[in-house]
Design a protein around this motif. Structure first.
Motif, PDB file in Angstrom:
ATOM      1  N   ALA A  58      -3.210  -8.901  -2.669  1.00  0.00           N
ATOM      2  CA  ALA A  58      -4.453  -8.134  -2.614  1.00  0.00           C
ATOM      3  C   ALA A  58      -5.504  -8.727  -3.542  1.00  0.00           C
ATOM      4  CB  ALA A  58      -4.172  -6.675  -2.979  1.00  0.00           C
ATOM      5  N   ILE A  59      -5.083  -9.031  -4.770  1.00  0.00           N
ATOM      6  CA  ILE A  59      -6.009  -9.635  -5.739  1.00  0.00           C
ATOM      7  C   ILE A  59      -6.530 -10.965  -5.213  1.00  0.00           C
ATOM      8  CG2 ILE A  59      -6.164 -10.638  -8.057  1.00  0.00           C
ATOM      9  CD1 ILE A  59      -4.104  -8.493  -8.931  1.00  0.00           C
ATOM     10  N   GLN A  60      -5.645 -11.739  -4.613  1.00  0.00           N
ATOM     11  CA  GLN A  60      -6.022 -13.032  -4.061  1.00  0.00           C
ATOM     12  C   GLN A  60      -7.072 -12.888  -2.961  1.00  0.00           C
ATOM     13  OE1 GLN A  60      -2.996 -15.439  -1.815  1.00  0.00           O
ATOM     14  NE2 GLN A  60      -3.041 -16.674  -3.670  1.00  0.00           N
ATOM     15  N   ALA A  61      -7.026 -11.757  -2.260  1.00  0.00           N
ATOM     16  CA  ALA A  61      -7.987 -11.494  -1.179  1.00  0.00           C
ATOM     17  C   ALA A  61      -9.250 -10.793  -1.682  1.00  0.00           C
ATOM     18  CB  ALA A  61      -7.322 -10.650  -0.098  1.00  0.00           C
ATOM     19  N   GLY A  62      -9.384 -10.635  -3.008  1.00  0.00           N
ATOM     20  CA  GLY A  62     -10.567 -10.013  -3.570  1.00  0.00           C
ATOM     21  C   GLY A  62     -10.517  -8.504  -3.589  1.00  0.00           C
ATOM     22  N   LEU A  63      -9.321  -7.933  -3.478  1.00  0.00           N
ATOM     23  CA  LEU A  63      -9.150  -6.478  -3.487  1.00  0.00           C
ATOM     24  C   LEU A  63      -8.577  -6.026  -4.822  1.00  0.00           C
ATOM     25  CD1 LEU A  63      -7.492  -6.141   0.043  1.00  0.00           C
ATOM     26  CD2 LEU A  63      -9.900  -5.782  -0.507  1.00  0.00           C
ATOM     27  N   THR A  64      -8.675  -4.738  -5.072  1.00  0.00           N
ATOM     28  CA  THR A  64      -8.019  -4.145  -6.230  1.00  0.00           C
ATOM     29  C   THR A  64      -7.024  -3.110  -5.731  1.00  0.00           C
ATOM     30  OG1 THR A  64      -9.781  -2.487  -6.423  1.00  0.00           O
ATOM     31  CG2 THR A  64      -9.989  -4.483  -7.747  1.00  0.00           C
ATOM     32  N   VAL A  65      -6.012  -2.848  -6.543  1.00  0.00           N
ATOM     33  CA  VAL A  65      -4.939  -1.923  -6.167  1.00  0.00           C
ATOM     34  C   VAL A  65      -4.859  -0.829  -7.219  1.00  0.00           C
ATOM     35  CG1 VAL A  65      -2.508  -1.683  -5.573  1.00  0.00           C
ATOM     36  CG2 VAL A  65      -3.688  -3.843  -5.116  1.00  0.00           C
TER      37      VAL A  65
ATOM     38  N   VAL B  76       8.141  -1.886   2.950  1.00  0.00           N
ATOM     39  CA  VAL B  76       7.072  -1.999   1.958  1.00  0.00           C
ATOM     40  C   VAL B  76       5.944  -2.866   2.511  1.00  0.00           C
ATOM     41  CG1 VAL B  76       6.461  -2.951  -0.311  1.00  0.00           C
ATOM     42  CG2 VAL B  76       8.587  -1.657  -0.030  1.00  0.00           C
ATOM     43  N   SER B  77       6.315  -3.982   3.121  1.00  0.00           N
ATOM     44  CA  SER B  77       5.312  -4.886   3.677  1.00  0.00           C
ATOM     45  C   SER B  77       4.466  -4.183   4.733  1.00  0.00           C
ATOM     46  CB  SER B  77       6.016  -6.110   4.276  1.00  0.00           C
ATOM     47  OG  SER B  77       5.077  -7.009   4.827  1.00  0.00           O
ATOM     48  N   HIS B  78       5.131  -3.450   5.623  1.00  0.00           N
ATOM     49  CA  HIS B  78       4.393  -2.753   6.677  1.00  0.00           C
ATOM     50  C   HIS B  78       3.517  -1.650   6.086  1.00  0.00           C
ATOM     51  CE1 HIS B  78       3.541  -1.460  10.756  1.00  0.00           C
ATOM     52  NE2 HIS B  78       3.767  -0.219  10.365  1.00  0.00           N
ATOM     53  N   ALA B  79       4.047  -0.935   5.110  1.00  0.00           N
ATOM     54  CA  ALA B  79       3.271   0.139   4.484  1.00  0.00           C
ATOM     55  C   ALA B  79       2.018  -0.412   3.813  1.00  0.00           C
ATOM     56  CB  ALA B  79       4.130   0.885   3.461  1.00  0.00           C
ATOM     57  N   MET B  80       2.128  -1.582   3.182  1.00  0.00           N
ATOM     58  CA  MET B  80       0.961  -2.171   2.526  1.00  0.00           C
ATOM     59  C   MET B  80      -0.058  -2.663   3.551  1.00  0.00           C
ATOM     60  SD  MET B  80       1.410  -1.528  -0.545  1.00  0.00           S
ATOM     61  CE  MET B  80      -0.132  -2.312  -1.011  1.00  0.00           C
ATOM     62  N   LEU B  81       0.419  -3.159   4.684  1.00  0.00           N
ATOM     63  CA  LEU B  81      -0.510  -3.551   5.750  1.00  0.00           C
ATOM     64  C   LEU B  81      -1.293  -2.334   6.243  1.00  0.00           C
ATOM     65  CD1 LEU B  81      -1.660  -5.485   7.884  1.00  0.00           C
ATOM     66  CD2 LEU B  81       0.366  -4.989   9.282  1.00  0.00           C
ATOM     67  N   GLU B  82      -0.594  -1.235   6.457  1.00  0.00           N
ATOM     68  CA  GLU B  82      -1.262  -0.022   6.924  1.00  0.00           C
ATOM     69  C   GLU B  82      -2.174   0.557   5.844  1.00  0.00           C
ATOM     70  OE1 GLU B  82      -1.176   1.193  10.118  1.00  0.00           O
ATOM     71  OE2 GLU B  82      -0.215  -0.756  10.392  1.00  0.00           O
ATOM     72  N   THR B  83      -1.785   0.410   4.576  1.00  0.00           N
ATOM     73  CA  THR B  83      -2.649   0.853   3.480  1.00  0.00           C
ATOM     74  C   THR B  83      -3.936   0.035   3.461  1.00  0.00           C
ATOM     75  OG1 THR B  83      -0.714   1.496   2.165  1.00  0.00           O
ATOM     76  CG2 THR B  83      -2.784   1.175   0.977  1.00  0.00           C
ATOM     77  N   TRP B  84      -3.815  -1.247   3.708  1.00  0.00           N
ATOM     78  CA  TRP B  84      -5.000  -2.110   3.785  1.00  0.00           C
ATOM     79  C   TRP B  84      -5.926  -1.638   4.900  1.00  0.00           C
ATOM     80  CZ3 TRP B  84      -6.284  -5.551   7.855  1.00  0.00           C
ATOM     81  CH2 TRP B  84      -7.398  -6.374   7.594  1.00  0.00           C
TER      82      TRP B  84
ATOM     83  N   PRO C 263     -13.254  -2.341  -1.248  1.00  0.00           N
ATOM     84  CA  PRO C 263     -12.352  -3.382  -1.732  1.00  0.00           C
ATOM     85  C   PRO C 263     -11.118  -2.836  -2.461  1.00  0.00           C
ATOM     86  CG  PRO C 263     -14.115  -3.121  -3.277  1.00  0.00           C
ATOM     87  CD  PRO C 263     -14.380  -2.131  -2.175  1.00  0.00           C
ATOM     88  N   MET C 264     -10.795  -1.553  -2.289  1.00  0.00           N
ATOM     89  CA  MET C 264      -9.700  -0.962  -3.054  1.00  0.00           C
ATOM     90  C   MET C 264      -8.603  -0.424  -2.128  1.00  0.00           C
ATOM     91  SD  MET C 264      -9.699   2.006  -6.007  1.00  0.00           S
ATOM     92  CE  MET C 264     -10.264   0.833  -7.239  1.00  0.00           C
ATOM     93  N   LEU C 265      -7.351  -0.736  -2.492  1.00  0.00           N
ATOM     94  CA  LEU C 265      -6.193  -0.116  -1.845  1.00  0.00           C
ATOM     95  C   LEU C 265      -5.803   1.088  -2.689  1.00  0.00           C
ATOM     96  CD1 LEU C 265      -4.008  -3.272  -0.994  1.00  0.00           C
ATOM     97  CD2 LEU C 265      -5.878  -2.245   0.306  1.00  0.00           C
ATOM     98  N   THR C 266      -5.764   2.257  -2.053  1.00  0.00           N
ATOM     99  CA  THR C 266      -5.612   3.498  -2.805  1.00  0.00           C
ATOM    100  C   THR C 266      -4.323   4.218  -2.459  1.00  0.00           C
ATOM    101  OG1 THR C 266      -6.739   4.825  -1.130  1.00  0.00           O
ATOM    102  CG2 THR C 266      -8.118   3.766  -2.815  1.00  0.00           C
ATOM    103  N   LEU C 267      -3.913   5.101  -3.382  1.00  0.00           N
ATOM    104  CA  LEU C 267      -2.757   5.952  -3.127  1.00  0.00           C
ATOM    105  C   LEU C 267      -3.024   6.863  -1.943  1.00  0.00           C
ATOM    106  CD1 LEU C 267       0.008   7.119  -3.869  1.00  0.00           C
ATOM    107  CD2 LEU C 267      -1.147   8.597  -5.547  1.00  0.00           C
TER     108      LEU C 267
END
Length: 258
Positions: free
Chosen positions: A175-182, A204-212, A218-222
């Motif tokens: 995420a950081i590499q893509a310019g996002l914050t978590v 986990v990977s799928h959940a993070m994709l859906e979170t994106w 630019p933020m991935l949120t809870l």
């Protein structure tokens, strides 16, 4: 739900310690069997971690080309084809999903030929190495080949679940590499949801994709993670959405297939 491939190496984080350990084993010997439970990220580790590391100067201080294959129904033919298409010389032969030798290849003699040919590559002149990636529940099945049992003696590694700091890197670094914050709360929740589930990495990977996909700027949120269903529910949410997009006939076929 697909694994990381060699082209994804720049987005693959969290397994740096294990990659170094595997390279150490390969520096000391020419054969290695890597076991792991389904969903532990073994294929991703080998393809996006070990192969790129060996291609650099991670193995014996020089670039090490790799020959990557899965056995399929005719593993000997597959191995011969891959080797003939690769540059001659020392190389790292990586057989991912070695369990296909048992699940897809119906001919015992063909299985024996494949194992013999593979191990012969590690005992011939030169420095060629071989790595097998094997699902852990096929460990006992390997005793079908006495030659392989001998090669495995002291040359096996069991891949366990990521430590908390490793999983945190896997979640945040791309995420950081893509310019996002978590959000810190999101990372804490992912770690809690994955704890005690050694096969949870694909989820986990799928959940993070859906979170994106649920991100706010630019933020991935809870909140986005929870809306996506989290580690335990994201796949269900996605499956329900896809199923709802099918017409009645397609839904009937999907029920029969599944």
């Amino acid at each position: 739900m697909s694994s990381f491939q060699t082209a994804d190496a720049d987005r693959f984080f969290g397994r740096e310690r294990v990659v170094r350990e595997l390279l150490g084993y390969l520096a000391a010997g020419r054969f290695l069997a890597v076991f792991g439970a389904s969903g532990c990220g073994k294929s991703s580790l080998l393809r996006a971690g070990l192969v790129p590391a060996a291609a650099g100067t991670g193995l014996l201080g020089r670039p090490w080309p790799s020959v990557l294959l899965t056995p399929g129904r005719m593993p000997t033919s597959e191995l011969t084809h891959r080797l003939s298409a690769a540059p001659a010389g020392d190389r790292l032969i990586l057989v991912d999903q070695f369990e296909e030798v048992f699940t897809l290849c119906p001919d015992r003699l063909e299985r024996e030929r494949f194992v013999h040919r593979l191990l012969a590559e590690t005992t011939a002149g030169g420095q060629t190495r071989a790595v097998l990636g094997v699902r852990a529940d096929f460990y006992a099945a390997c005793d079908e080949f006495p030659e392989l049992v001998s090669a495995m003696a002291g040359r096996t590694v069991l891949i366990g679940p990521m430590h908390a700091n490793e999983l945190s890197r896997a979640v945040t670094k791309p995420a950081i590499q893509a310019g996002l914050t978590v959000e810190r709360a999101l990372v804490t929740q992912v770690l809690a949801d994955a704890e005690g589930s050694p096969g949870s990495l694909p989820m986990v990977s799928h959940a993070m994709l859906e979170t994106w996909r649920q991100r706010q700027g630019p933020m991935l949120t809870l909140a986005g993670y929870q809306a996506a269903g989290g580690v335990r529910g994201a796949i269900t949410e996605t499956a329900d959405r896809v199923y709802g997009q099918l017409n009645a006939e397609q839904q009937n076929v999907a029920r029969q297939v599944l």
